[in-house]
Design an enzyme around this catalytic site. Sequence first.
Site, PDB file in Angstrom:
ATOM      1  CE  LYS A  31      -3.973   1.753   2.659  1.00 29.82           C
ATOM      2  NZ  LYS A  31      -4.787   1.490   3.881  1.00 29.82           N
ATOM      3  CG  ASP A  69     -13.585   4.375   7.957  1.00 31.41           C
ATOM      4  OD1 ASP A  69     -14.774   4.733   7.851  1.00 31.41           O
ATOM      5  OD2 ASP A  69     -12.801   4.366   7.002  1.00 31.41           O
TER       6      ASP A  69
END
Length: 900
Positions: free
Chosen positions: A217, A306
Site C-alpha cells: 500500500k 471506520d
Amino acid sequence: MSRGDARRVFISAADADRGWAQWIALQLRQAGYIVEYERSWQADASFPANMDNALARADKIISVVSPVYIDQSTYGLEAVVRTARNRDGVLVPVLVAPTTLPPLLGRLSHVSLIGLDEAEAQQRLLGGVRGIPLPRADEGVLWLGSVAPTRQVPPAPATPPPAPKLPAPFPGRIDMLADQVARALPPYEIGARLGAGGFGVVFEGRHRALNRRVAVKVLSADREDAQARYSSEARVLANLDHHAHVVRVYDYVEQDELHMIIMELLSGGTLTRRLRRLSQPDACAVGLAVAEALSHVHGHNVLHRDIKPDNMLFDDDGLLKVTDFGIAKIFDGSGASATAIVGTPKYMAPEQISGERLGPSTDLYSLAAVLYELLSGQPLFGQDLSVPVLYHRHLNVVPPPPAGVPSEIGAVVVRALAKQAEQRHPSARDFALDLAAAARESFGQNWLASSAVTVQLSEEVRTAVTGPLPGGHPGPRSKTSSTSVSVPASGGAAAGWDTPPTTVPPHVPSVVSVPPTAPAPGDDDRGGRGGRGGRGGRGGRRRAWLAVGFAVMVALVALGLVVLQPDDEPPAVLGGCTQVTVFSGGEGTPYDGYGTVLAGLIEDAYPGTSANNVPTAGSAANLESVRIPANARCLLAVSQLNTAVDAYGGTPAQFPTPIKNLRIVGPLGFDLVHLVVRRDAGFTRAADLCGRQVLSGPTRSGTFQIGSALFRVLGCEGSVRPEEAALTDQLARVRRGAVDAVLWAGGSPTAEIRESLRDGEWATLLPTGDSVGPMINDWNGRVGTTFGANFVAGDVYTAEEILPSDYPGVGRTLAVAVPNGVVANQSADPDLVAFVARALFDDRSTFEAALWVDGGGGRHFPTAAESVARNPVYCLVPLHPSARTYYAETGSVPGCTAGT
C-alpha cells in the site's frame, strides 16, 4: 457549459512536467473550461507581469505537483503561493508523482493522479477542479476541514471546443511508480496494480526469499496528517496479536518520498463487491466475524472508527478480515476523546459526529449499520443522501427494523443502532452472542455450516451458534420463556429494545398497564442533540425519569405487591411526533434563531415531544432534507421561498431533480440583500461592481441565486462568484482587499456583518432596492419558462429598508427582499403542520425578537393577508393541506389554484 459560462483555469507546472500540463489543459478545454495559461515557466523579462495577470484572471489555479515543481525557486511558485493565500479555495494541487509538500500545499485538498489510468485520472481531475470531494463520502474517509466542499458540477458543453493541434497523450505511467516502489523494496517483486483511490495505490507483491504474496500500500502524498495516519495504521496492526479476522501487517517502509505498508494479500475482494450476493445467514456470519475482530482489537484498547464494507476483505478461502486501521484510536477503557470528526458518514455513530467520547459501542454502531444494509438490501436511512442529511439522521432519526428480516435478528441490529451509546451492547462479544442466538432461533442450529462466509469463532460464540433451540436448555444470552415486559417504539420505529427487556417470573400475573404514550428506550433520538439553548436536555431528563419509574413498576409487580394503573395523564405529544427536527441555517444566523424559537414553542406546548433545532448550510440543504417522504413525517425546514420554487419546479441550475412533494407551511419575514464593500473603495451603487469580484453563498444557495439575478439585471452577469467559505471569512477578504464585495441575502441585522462593521467602521452597504422591478421581470421570464402554463407571475421580490439601528455607522439603505418561510414534505404530520402554521402568526412577536433583539424599531413580519394571499410563491409551491386549512379559516388563501 457555454463558453460564456466557462470558468478560467490557470495551470502552473515545471518544464519537466509540461506533458502533464498539456494533458490537463486538454481535459479542461473539452469539459468547457477556458485554460488561461499553460506555458511552462520562462525566465524572460516579461514573465512576472504575465504570470500576475494570468493569476488575477483565473477562477482556479492548478499546480502540477512533482518533486521538480517543489524544487523550483523561480518566481512562478512564489506567485502561486501568494495568490492562494489571498484567495481561499482557488488553488488545486494536482499530484503527478510522490512528493514532499511544503506546509501551504500540504494543508490543501489534493487531487492525486498517481497510479491511475487515463479514465480514472480524468474523472479525478475534473471532480477536483469542480470542488467535488473525492473519494465519495460512502467510499472513503471523510476528513472534515480538509475535503473540498461540494459545488455544482458544470454540465458538459453541447459542442466541445476544438482540441489543441497536437493532442497530448496521457503522460501517466503506472509502471514508473511500480519501478520506484521496487527500487525502494529490494526483497520484494512488485506486480500488478490492485487498486487506487484517495489513499494512494495498492500493488501486488511477492517476498522473494519467503515466496509470500503480499499487498504493498503506497501513500499518494506526503502530507503530514496523511503520513501520520499511515504510520499509525502500521503501528496499530503490528502491535496487535494475530487474529484470524484482522489483516496481518509485515512491514512499514519509508524511502525516496514513498510511504509503504506491506501486508498480507487478500485476493477475495471487498465485502462491497458481495453486498448483493449474500443471503441473510451469510450476512449474520459477516456480523459475527467482524464482531470477533472488534472484540480482539478492543481488548487491545484500539477503536477502529471506520467500519464499513470497503474495509472488510476476503482471502482465497473466503475468510473475512478487517483492514484499514488508519484512523484507529487508542482508548483507555472509558472511551477515547474525538479530537476530529473522522469516519465514513454512511456508517458513523452519533458520538463520532457530535464529538463526544468514543468507545467500543462506536464501532458496534457502524457494524450494525453495515449489517442493516446486508440484511435488508438497503443502506441505513436510504440511498444517495448528502452528508448533512446523513449526519442529521444518525443523530436524530430512529430507523425502522430492517425490512424482511426475522424479528429476533432485527432486534439485535436495532439495539446496536441506539442513539445513546450506553443503550447498545456493552461489548463486541455481547453483540456476537446476541446475534448468534438470534440467527440460531431464526435459521436453525446448522445455519452457520451452510454459510458461504468462513468464520473462526471463540468457543463462547460458537456455543451460542449451535446451542439448543428455545424449549431446551437455553444457549448464552438467549431469551427465556418467561413473560417479557417491553415498550415498543412509537410509529413502528423499533421492533426490539434499546436496553435488555425486563423479565417477569412466570408465576406473576401479567397485569402491568403501561401509559400508551410513554417513549420506548429506542425513542431517545439523543435528547435533543444538535439543539441549542439547553432545550434538548429536557427530553433526556424526562426519559431518564420514565426509565426509573418503569424499573420500579416492574420490581413491584415481580414481588406480587401491586397492580399498577396510570394515575397521571401522560405528557402531551404533538400528533404522531415524539421527536421533531427543524433544519435552520448557519449557527447564529437568523434562520438558526427562527429554528430555535420554533423548537421551543413545540416543546412548551407539547411536553411529550422533544424538538431539535439543527443548524445547516442553508436553504438548499434544508429543502433536500425533506425530499424523501418516508423520513419526513416529523421534519420541518426554514428556507427562502423563491429557492423552494426552484426545488419544486426542478430549475436545472438549482435542483435538476424536482422535489414534487415539497409543501409550504407558512412565512417568516424576509431575507434582504446586503452588499458589503469597503468605505474607501469608491463604490456607491451596485452597478459599480460590474466586472469586479463579488462573493456570495454556495452555488445552490438562495444567496447565490438572488445575487445572480441582481447582477444579471444590472447587465454584468458573472460578477457574483459562489463561495463555500463562512460569511466571516468572506468579510475578512473584503476588508484586506482580496475581493471587492460580499453579497449576503439574510435577515437584517446579521451578526457577522454587524460585528465587522463595528470594528473600525471600515465597511458600508450599497443600495439595491431600485433593481426590484427588473428582477421581478427577470423572475417572470426565467421561472415562467420552467413552469409553463402553470406559472403565476407576481411580485416575488420586494423592497425593504435596512435601518441605521441594524448596523452601526450605516445609513438607511433600500434593499431587495425575498420571502422566507417554513417548508415540509406532503407526508409531514398534519397536526405538526397545523400547529406550526398557527404559531408563525400567533407567536409572530417571538420570531421577530429572534431577529430584532432590540425590538426592531417598530418593524414586523408580514401578516397572512400580506404574504400568503399576495405572494406568487404560494401559487407555485402548494401549501401543505393542514396549513391550507388554517389559512382558509383566516381568509388568507393564495389567489390561484395551486394553493387550493
